[in-house]
Design a protein around this motif. Structure first.
Motif, PDB file in Angstrom:
ATOM      1  N   SER A  97     -12.772   4.840 -15.575  1.00 56.75           N
ATOM      2  CA  SER A  97     -12.865   6.288 -15.694  1.00 56.75           C
ATOM      3  C   SER A  97     -12.128   6.743 -16.945  1.00 56.75           C
ATOM      4  O   SER A  97     -11.126   6.145 -17.334  1.00 56.75           O
ATOM      5  CB  SER A  97     -12.288   6.985 -14.451  1.00 56.75           C
ATOM      6  N   ILE A  98     -12.681   7.770 -17.563  1.00 58.17           N
ATOM      7  CA  ILE A  98     -12.050   8.431 -18.702  1.00 58.17           C
ATOM      8  C   ILE A  98     -12.118   9.923 -18.395  1.00 58.17           C
ATOM      9  O   ILE A  98     -13.207  10.482 -18.254  1.00 58.17           O
ATOM     10  CB  ILE A  98     -12.762   8.125 -20.037  1.00 58.17           C
ATOM     11  N   GLU A  99     -10.979  10.545 -18.270  1.00 58.09           N
ATOM     12  CA  GLU A  99     -10.936  11.948 -17.863  1.00 58.09           C
ATOM     13  C   GLU A  99     -11.317  12.918 -18.968  1.00 58.09           C
ATOM     14  O   GLU A  99     -11.754  14.032 -18.686  1.00 58.09           O
ATOM     15  CB  GLU A  99      -9.553  12.300 -17.316  1.00 58.09           C
ATOM     16  N   LYS A 100     -11.171  12.511 -20.232  1.00 58.62           N
ATOM     17  CA  LYS A 100     -11.432  13.467 -21.311  1.00 58.62           C
ATOM     18  C   LYS A 100     -11.941  12.752 -22.564  1.00 58.62           C
ATOM     19  O   LYS A 100     -11.257  11.893 -23.117  1.00 58.62           O
ATOM     20  CB  LYS A 100     -10.141  14.224 -21.622  1.00 58.62           C
ATOM     21  N   ILE A 101     -13.142  13.130 -22.971  1.00 58.89           N
ATOM     22  CA  ILE A 101     -13.718  12.677 -24.241  1.00 58.89           C
ATOM     23  C   ILE A 101     -14.116  13.942 -24.992  1.00 58.89           C
ATOM     24  O   ILE A 101     -14.877  14.754 -24.469  1.00 58.89           O
ATOM     25  CB  ILE A 101     -14.965  11.789 -24.031  1.00 58.89           C
ATOM     26  N   VAL A 102     -13.594  14.122 -26.195  1.00 59.61           N
ATOM     27  CA  VAL A 102     -13.922  15.306 -26.989  1.00 59.61           C
ATOM     28  C   VAL A 102     -14.878  14.899 -28.096  1.00 59.61           C
ATOM     29  O   VAL A 102     -14.576  14.017 -28.906  1.00 59.61           O
ATOM     30  CB  VAL A 102     -12.662  15.972 -27.582  1.00 59.61           C
ATOM     31  N   MET A 103     -16.031  15.559 -28.103  1.00 63.54           N
ATOM     32  CA  MET A 103     -17.056  15.338 -29.116  1.00 63.54           C
ATOM     33  C   MET A 103     -17.147  16.608 -29.970  1.00 63.54           C
ATOM     34  O   MET A 103     -17.117  17.718 -29.428  1.00 63.54           O
ATOM     35  CB  MET A 103     -18.407  15.040 -28.470  1.00 63.54           C
ATOM     36  N   VAL A 104     -17.263  16.443 -31.295  1.00 57.87           N
ATOM     37  CA  VAL A 104     -17.276  17.593 -32.201  1.00 57.87           C
ATOM     38  C   VAL A 104     -18.629  17.723 -32.877  1.00 57.87           C
ATOM     39  O   VAL A 104     -19.182  16.746 -33.394  1.00 57.87           O
ATOM     40  CB  VAL A 104     -16.151  17.471 -33.260  1.00 57.87           C
ATOM     41  N   ASN A 105     -19.122  18.942 -32.887  1.00 58.64           N
ATOM     42  CA  ASN A 105     -20.370  19.330 -33.544  1.00 58.64           C
ATOM     43  C   ASN A 105     -20.088  19.525 -35.040  1.00 58.64           C
ATOM     44  O   ASN A 105     -19.120  20.186 -35.404  1.00 58.64           O
ATOM     45  CB  ASN A 105     -20.845  20.652 -32.915  1.00 58.64           C
ATOM     46  N   LEU A 106     -20.916  18.936 -35.892  1.00 61.99           N
ATOM     47  CA  LEU A 106     -20.717  19.049 -37.335  1.00 61.99           C
ATOM     48  C   LEU A 106     -21.864  19.798 -37.998  1.00 61.99           C
ATOM     49  O   LEU A 106     -23.014  19.695 -37.571  1.00 61.99           O
ATOM     50  CB  LEU A 106     -20.616  17.661 -37.978  1.00 61.99           C
ATOM     51  N   GLY A 107     -21.520  20.506 -39.060  1.00 62.31           N
ATOM     52  CA  GLY A 107     -22.533  21.155 -39.883  1.00 62.31           C
ATOM     53  C   GLY A 107     -23.052  20.177 -40.918  1.00 62.31           C
ATOM     54  O   GLY A 107     -22.620  19.018 -40.987  1.00 62.31           O
ATOM     55  N   GLU A 108     -23.958  20.635 -41.754  1.00 60.42           N
ATOM     56  CA  GLU A 108     -24.538  19.762 -42.780  1.00 60.42           C
ATOM     57  C   GLU A 108     -23.502  19.263 -43.783  1.00 60.42           C
ATOM     58  O   GLU A 108     -23.687  18.231 -44.415  1.00 60.42           O
ATOM     59  CB  GLU A 108     -25.678  20.485 -43.497  1.00 60.42           C
ATOM     60  N   ASP A 109     -22.387  19.983 -43.918  1.00 60.37           N
ATOM     61  CA  ASP A 109     -21.320  19.574 -44.836  1.00 60.37           C
ATOM     62  C   ASP A 109     -20.374  18.551 -44.210  1.00 60.37           C
ATOM     63  O   ASP A 109     -19.420  18.100 -44.840  1.00 60.37           O
ATOM     64  CB  ASP A 109     -20.534  20.786 -45.321  1.00 60.37           C
ATOM     65  N   GLY A 110     -20.626  18.177 -42.953  1.00 65.22           N
ATOM     66  CA  GLY A 110     -19.802  17.184 -42.274  1.00 65.22           C
ATOM     67  C   GLY A 110     -18.525  17.744 -41.684  1.00 65.22           C
ATOM     68  O   GLY A 110     -17.675  16.989 -41.221  1.00 65.22           O
TER      69      GLY A 110
END
Length: 130
Positions: A97-110
């Motif tokens: 189990s992993i309680e927290k995974i943070v994924m980040v949305n990127l724009g075209e500039d990264g």
């Protein structure tokens, strides 16, 4: 939690102890989290920012079928926070189990880019019927 992805533990996935190599499982989880995020945020430009403590509970062996479950637990302005569980498909025994995974949305500039989402959306709800 929905379990969408299944993996069959094969000889090339094993560590010297004959159990599933933790790095292989983390690779599968990272890919599953990325796919989930891409579908939710409707953007293929995302990155993994953070994973909390990873709790290995049981070790799968060759031939086991495991399934990965991901659920969204929070939305930031440019991120989505997920939770993950991995279990044995046949026995339902918890593997990790992993309680927290943070994924980040990127724009075209990264760079981080606001996604405008506040809750889980299902693809079927996005489709317009004529």
């Amino acid at each position: 939690m929905n379990f969408h992805t299944r993996k069959w533990v094969k000889p090339e996935d094993l560590n010297p102890n004959g159990t599933l190599f933790g790095g292989r499982l983390l690779e599968w989880i990272d890919e599953e989290a990325a796919l989930y995020t891409i579908v939710q945020l409707e953007n293929k430009h995302i990155v993994t920012k953070f994973m909390s403590e990873i709790n290995f509970i049981n070790a799968p062996v060759q031939g086991d079928i495991i399934e990965l479950g991901i659920e969204a637990i929070g939305f930031g302005s440019s991120s989505i926070t997920l939770r993950c569980e991995v279990r044995n498909k046949l026995t339902r025994q918890e593997i990790l189990s992993i309680e927290k995974i943070v994924m980040v949305n990127l724009g075209e500039d990264g760079k981080p880019f606001a996604h405008g989402k506040t809750q889980v959306e299902y693809v079927k709800d996005r489709l317009q019927e004529d």
